[in-house]
Design a protein around this motif. Structure first.
Motif, PDB file in Angstrom:
ATOM      1  N   LEU A 200       0.957  -1.319   0.144  1.00  0.00           N
ATOM      2  CA  LEU A 200       0.027  -0.367   0.278  1.00  0.00           C
ATOM      3  C   LEU A 200       0.808   1.236   0.198  1.00  0.00           C
ATOM      4  O   LEU A 200       2.164   1.718   1.116  1.00  0.00           O
ATOM      5  CB  LEU A 200      -1.006  -0.383   0.941  1.00  0.00           C
ATOM      6  CG  LEU A 200      -1.606   1.334   1.732  1.00  0.00           C
ATOM      7  CD1 LEU A 200      -2.815   1.410   0.395  1.00  0.00           C
ATOM      8  CD2 LEU A 200      -2.037   1.314   2.961  1.00  0.00           C
ATOM      9  N   ASP A 201       0.401   1.873  -0.509  1.00  0.00           N
ATOM     10  CA  ASP A 201       0.651   2.982  -0.956  1.00  0.00           C
ATOM     11  C   ASP A 201       0.380   4.291   0.160  1.00  0.00           C
ATOM     12  O   ASP A 201      -0.438   4.892  -0.809  1.00  0.00           O
ATOM     13  CB  ASP A 201       1.201   4.305  -2.068  1.00  0.00           C
ATOM     14  CG  ASP A 201       1.797   6.102  -2.721  1.00  0.00           C
ATOM     15  OD1 ASP A 201       2.304   6.142  -1.072  1.00  0.00           O
ATOM     16  OD2 ASP A 201       2.159   5.928  -3.594  1.00  0.00           O
ATOM     17  N   VAL A 202       0.937   4.830   1.917  1.00  0.00           N
ATOM     18  CA  VAL A 202       0.090   4.966   2.496  1.00  0.00           C
ATOM     19  C   VAL A 202       0.617   6.888   2.081  1.00  0.00           C
ATOM     20  O   VAL A 202      -0.056   7.402   2.548  1.00  0.00           O
ATOM     21  CB  VAL A 202       0.525   4.611   3.611  1.00  0.00           C
ATOM     22  CG1 VAL A 202       0.641   3.241   3.712  1.00  0.00           C
ATOM     23  CG2 VAL A 202       2.116   5.489   4.495  1.00  0.00           C
ATOM     24  N   GLY A 203       1.156   7.047   1.650  1.00  0.00           N
ATOM     25  CA  GLY A 203       1.574   8.408   0.534  1.00  0.00           C
ATOM     26  C   GLY A 203       0.647   9.076   0.167  1.00  0.00           C
ATOM     27  O   GLY A 203      -0.110  10.105  -0.218  1.00  0.00           O
ATOM     28  N   ARG A 204       0.093   8.153  -1.216  1.00  0.00           N
ATOM     29  CA  ARG A 204      -1.352   8.540  -1.787  1.00  0.00           C
ATOM     30  C   ARG A 204      -2.399   8.289  -1.777  1.00  0.00           C
ATOM     31  O   ARG A 204      -3.506   8.429  -1.507  1.00  0.00           O
ATOM     32  CB  ARG A 204      -0.884   7.861  -3.070  1.00  0.00           C
ATOM     33  CG  ARG A 204       0.050   8.005  -4.113  1.00  0.00           C
ATOM     34  CD  ARG A 204       0.028   7.148  -5.325  1.00  0.00           C
ATOM     35  NE  ARG A 204      -1.448   7.874  -6.407  1.00  0.00           N
ATOM     36  CZ  ARG A 204      -1.543   6.328  -6.711  1.00  0.00           C
ATOM     37  NH1 ARG A 204      -0.974   5.684  -7.478  1.00  0.00           N
ATOM     38  NH2 ARG A 204      -2.678   7.591  -7.287  1.00  0.00           N
ATOM     39  N   HIS A 205      -2.219   7.229  -0.064  1.00  0.00           N
ATOM     40  CA  HIS A 205      -3.772   6.267   0.055  1.00  0.00           C
ATOM     41  C   HIS A 205      -3.791   6.358   1.701  1.00  0.00           C
ATOM     42  O   HIS A 205      -3.608   5.591   2.287  1.00  0.00           O
ATOM     43  CB  HIS A 205      -4.047   5.263  -0.354  1.00  0.00           C
ATOM     44  CG  HIS A 205      -4.020   4.922  -1.797  1.00  0.00           C
ATOM     45  ND1 HIS A 205      -4.896   6.298  -2.725  1.00  0.00           N
ATOM     46  CD2 HIS A 205      -3.533   4.208  -2.563  1.00  0.00           C
ATOM     47  CE1 HIS A 205      -5.387   5.276  -3.552  1.00  0.00           C
ATOM     48  NE2 HIS A 205      -3.858   5.094  -4.101  1.00  0.00           N
ATOM     49  N   PRO A 206      -3.661   7.989   2.560  1.00  0.00           N
ATOM     50  CA  PRO A 206      -2.984   7.071   3.779  1.00  0.00           C
ATOM     51  C   PRO A 206      -4.592   7.225   4.831  1.00  0.00           C
ATOM     52  O   PRO A 206      -5.947   6.848   4.789  1.00  0.00           O
ATOM     53  CB  PRO A 206      -3.528   9.507   4.209  1.00  0.00           C
ATOM     54  CG  PRO A 206      -4.112   9.596   3.175  1.00  0.00           C
ATOM     55  CD  PRO A 206      -3.899   9.032   1.808  1.00  0.00           C
ATOM     56  N   ILE A 207      -4.598   6.155   5.610  1.00  0.00           N
ATOM     57  CA  ILE A 207      -5.214   5.406   6.303  1.00  0.00           C
ATOM     58  C   ILE A 207      -5.260   6.147   7.911  1.00  0.00           C
ATOM     59  O   ILE A 207      -3.744   6.502   8.709  1.00  0.00           O
ATOM     60  CB  ILE A 207      -4.710   4.084   7.176  1.00  0.00           C
ATOM     61  CG1 ILE A 207      -4.046   3.432   5.963  1.00  0.00           C
ATOM     62  CG2 ILE A 207      -5.546   3.596   7.902  1.00  0.00           C
ATOM     63  CD1 ILE A 207      -5.499   3.334   4.416  1.00  0.00           C
ATOM     64  N   ARG A 208      -6.723   6.804   8.259  1.00  0.00           N
ATOM     65  CA  ARG A 208      -6.706   8.046   9.181  1.00  0.00           C
ATOM     66  C   ARG A 208      -7.431   6.920  10.353  1.00  0.00           C
ATOM     67  O   ARG A 208      -8.608   6.896  10.098  1.00  0.00           O
ATOM     68  CB  ARG A 208      -7.006   9.038   8.848  1.00  0.00           C
ATOM     69  CG  ARG A 208      -6.020  10.404   8.456  1.00  0.00           C
ATOM     70  CD  ARG A 208      -6.717  11.510   8.497  1.00  0.00           C
ATOM     71  NE  ARG A 208      -7.192  11.481   6.737  1.00  0.00           N
ATOM     72  CZ  ARG A 208      -6.223  11.838   5.779  1.00  0.00           C
ATOM     73  NH1 ARG A 208      -5.221  11.896   6.038  1.00  0.00           N
ATOM     74  NH2 ARG A 208      -6.725  11.392   4.437  1.00  0.00           N
ATOM     75  N   LEU A 209      -6.718   6.728  11.052  1.00  0.00           N
ATOM     76  CA  LEU A 209      -7.555   5.328  12.001  1.00  0.00           C
ATOM     77  C   LEU A 209      -9.049   6.229  12.955  1.00  0.00           C
ATOM     78  O   LEU A 209      -9.295   5.240  12.936  1.00  0.00           O
ATOM     79  CB  LEU A 209      -6.482   4.830  13.391  1.00  0.00           C
ATOM     80  CG  LEU A 209      -5.820   3.654  12.955  1.00  0.00           C
ATOM     81  CD1 LEU A 209      -4.277   3.155  14.088  1.00  0.00           C
ATOM     82  CD2 LEU A 209      -6.564   2.551  12.074  1.00  0.00           C
TER      83      LEU A 209
END
Length: 220
Positions: A200-209
């Motif tokens: 997963l590219d978290v730079g493009r697809h952030p995961i905010r809990l």
């Protein structure tokens, strides 16, 4: 007693559901022909990164004696054992199995297979340990939510808007908003997010809990 065994060359591919769907088709073909099925291996890599050397045998994942018992008179044998002695082996290719799409015609056998499945003991122990780990931060009434944002899906165009009749990939914040009502209705204690961190590219697809509430975590 069957005198023929179907043995598939290659490993099953796609996510676990797709691999089980293809296994159901292979099972239907073998059982309908009164043949043994030498169970194919499962892919352990990304959907388009097949590595037969690291694939999993059926017995690595599932309880074969239980499955074989519940699916009688169909006959199954693990790929590490091979066909019984004296059996004529018919080689088949995994790639010959029916593509997974809206017209896939083997749902009855998929239902039979899924009903017979039970995780192998090492998997059951791992699942129990994982469940205890999840309950600590999110409580006993938690909901698992799968985020489909992996690089391989994007690279294959599965996330392209407009390519399919329905949208297949959603950002984490969008999923949080779209599941808020059902989470409230079911009075869940928290959320466990399921996604492939390494893919997963978290730079493009952030995961905010925090988008999923005060009690949210990602599976390790």
């Amino acid at each position: 007693m069957p005198s023929v065994a179907h043995a598939y060359r290659g490993v099953l591919t796609g996510g676990l559901s797709n691999q089980l769907m293809h296994l159901a088709e292979a099972l239907e073909r073998a059982c309908s022909a009164d043949a043994y099925l030498v169970l194919p291996r499962f892919n352990a890599g990304w959907f388009n990164h097949v590595d037969e050397a690291t694939g999993h045998a059926f017995t690595d994942l599932f309880d074969l004696p239980r499955v074989a018992s519940m699916l009688r008179p169909c006959r199954l044998v693990s790929d590490d054992l091979g066909a019984p002695p004296g059996m004529r082996v018919v080689a088949r290719q995994v790639s010959d199995l029916h593509p997974i799409n809206a017209s896939w015609p083997h749902w009855e056998w998929f239902g039979k297979l899924v009903a017979a499945l039970r995780p192998a003991m090492p998997v059951r122990k791992g699942v129990a340990s994982l469940e205890r780990w999840v309950r600590a931060p999110v409580g006993a009434r938690w909901m698992a939510i799968h985020l489909r944002l992996e690089r391989d899906w994007e690279g294959a165009g599965f996330c392209d808007v407009g390519r399919f009749p329905v949208r297949r990939c959603w950002e984490a914040d969008e999923v949080a908003a779209r599941t808020a009502a059902v989470r409230a209705r079911r009075n869940v204690s928290g959320v466990a997010l399921v996604y492939a961190r390494h893919n997963l590219d978290v730079g493009r697809h952030p995961i905010r809990l925090a988008s999923f509430g005060d009690a949210a975590t990602g599976l390790p």
